[in-house]
Design a protein around this motif. Structure first.
Motif, PDB file in Angstrom:
ATOM      1  N   THR A  79       9.121  12.017  10.842  1.00 46.69           N
ATOM      2  CA  THR A  79      10.443  11.548  10.414  1.00 46.69           C
ATOM      3  C   THR A  79      10.915  12.230   9.130  1.00 46.69           C
ATOM      4  OG1 THR A  79       9.473   9.683   9.230  1.00 46.69           O
ATOM      5  CG2 THR A  79      10.198   9.290  11.507  1.00 46.69           C
ATOM      6  N   TYR A  80      10.304  13.369   8.798  1.00 46.55           N
ATOM      7  CA  TYR A  80      10.761  14.113   7.617  1.00 46.55           C
ATOM      8  C   TYR A  80      12.061  14.843   7.914  1.00 46.55           C
ATOM      9  CZ  TYR A  80       5.977  13.688   5.786  1.00 46.55           C
ATOM     10  OH  TYR A  80       4.774  13.217   5.331  1.00 46.55           O
ATOM     11  N   ASN A  87       8.405  20.845   2.006  1.00 47.22           N
ATOM     12  CA  ASN A  87       7.628  20.464   0.823  1.00 47.22           C
ATOM     13  C   ASN A  87       6.240  19.967   1.200  1.00 47.22           C
ATOM     14  OD1 ASN A  87       9.739  21.163  -0.869  1.00 47.22           O
ATOM     15  ND2 ASN A  87      10.580  19.103  -0.914  1.00 47.22           N
ATOM     16  N   VAL A  88       6.141  19.218   2.279  1.00 50.24           N
ATOM     17  CA  VAL A  88       4.840  18.729   2.748  1.00 50.24           C
ATOM     18  C   VAL A  88       3.939  19.905   3.124  1.00 50.24           C
ATOM     19  CG1 VAL A  88       3.708  17.518   4.674  1.00 50.24           C
ATOM     20  CG2 VAL A  88       5.611  16.443   3.465  1.00 50.24           C
ATOM     21  N   ILE A  89       4.494  20.883   3.822  1.00 50.09           N
ATOM     22  CA  ILE A  89       3.701  22.056   4.205  1.00 50.09           C
ATOM     23  C   ILE A  89       3.240  22.821   2.969  1.00 50.09           C
ATOM     24  CG2 ILE A  89       3.745  24.268   5.429  1.00 50.09           C
ATOM     25  CD1 ILE A  89       5.772  22.951   7.386  1.00 50.09           C
ATOM     26  N   GLU A  90       4.125  23.007   2.013  1.00 46.08           N
ATOM     27  CA  GLU A  90       3.747  23.696   0.767  1.00 46.08           C
ATOM     28  C   GLU A  90       2.624  22.939   0.061  1.00 46.08           C
ATOM     29  OE1 GLU A  90       4.561  26.608  -0.379  1.00 46.08           O
ATOM     30  OE2 GLU A  90       6.358  27.103   0.782  1.00 46.08           O
ATOM     31  N   LEU A  91       2.717  21.620   0.034  1.00 47.44           N
ATOM     32  CA  LEU A  91       1.686  20.810  -0.597  1.00 47.44           C
ATOM     33  C   LEU A  91       0.354  20.965   0.133  1.00 47.44           C
ATOM     34  CD1 LEU A  91       1.026  18.773  -2.814  1.00 47.44           C
ATOM     35  CD2 LEU A  91       1.785  16.962  -1.272  1.00 47.44           C
ATOM     36  N   VAL A 119       7.406  28.720   2.833  1.00 49.95           N
ATOM     37  CA  VAL A 119       7.629  28.224   4.192  1.00 49.95           C
ATOM     38  C   VAL A 119       9.037  28.610   4.635  1.00 49.95           C
ATOM     39  CG1 VAL A 119       7.831  26.169   5.646  1.00 49.95           C
ATOM     40  CG2 VAL A 119       6.030  26.310   3.907  1.00 49.95           C
ATOM     41  N   GLU A 120       9.100  29.350   5.737  1.00 52.61           N
ATOM     42  CA  GLU A 120      10.364  29.740   6.322  1.00 52.61           C
ATOM     43  C   GLU A 120      10.292  29.420   7.804  1.00 52.61           C
ATOM     44  OE1 GLU A 120      13.208  33.522   5.843  1.00 52.61           O
ATOM     45  OE2 GLU A 120      11.232  34.028   6.642  1.00 52.61           O
TER      46      GLU A 120
END
Length: 126
Positions: A79-80, A87-91, A119-120
């Motif tokens: 649900t992002y 941002n979650v992927i970067e984290l 992330v792209e």
């Protein structure tokens, strides 16, 4: 909320010529997921979301809110919003470097190569 018709699923599938909107991998008619760019938040009305302070726009099943997705991207996105998920992927990148001995072991032997790439998503490259 109604389910998505076969006709609409076919339209969504063809948006990126059989590719996942997020990672760009090949997807297949029988197994791809239809992702809601703005999530549906099943069970909550927009009014309820506003009342509890959940400051997001409730998505719809309109074609403009739908992207084709591979199962792993759709499940990860959950649900992002797009930016929240980015941002979650970067984290996750930072956490795996810090906390995974397996990752660091593979890095040491050159089996993993780190980059500074942000992330792209596939749809952003078109």
């Amino acid at each position: 909320m109604k389910s998505i018709s076969k006709e609409k699923r076919l339209k969504v599938y063809s948006i990126f010529n059989g590719k996942c909107a997020y990672c760009g991998c090949d997807i297949y008619l029988g197994t791809f997921h239809v992702d809601h760019i703005n999530p549906l938040f099943r069970g909550l009305s927009q009014e309820q979301m506003n009342r509890i302070g959940y400051n997001k726009v409730k998505g719809t099943n309109n074609i403009e809110n739908l992207y084709p997705s591979c199962p792993s991207c759709n499940c990860s996105k959950s649900t992002y919003t797009i930016e929240e998920w980015r941002n979650v992927i970067e984290l996750k990148k930072e956490r795996i470097k810090k906390n995974s001995t397996d990752y660091n072991f593979l890095l040491k032997f050159g089996c993993v190569i780190e980059t500074d790439k942000s992330v792209e998503f596939y749809f952003e490259t078109l």
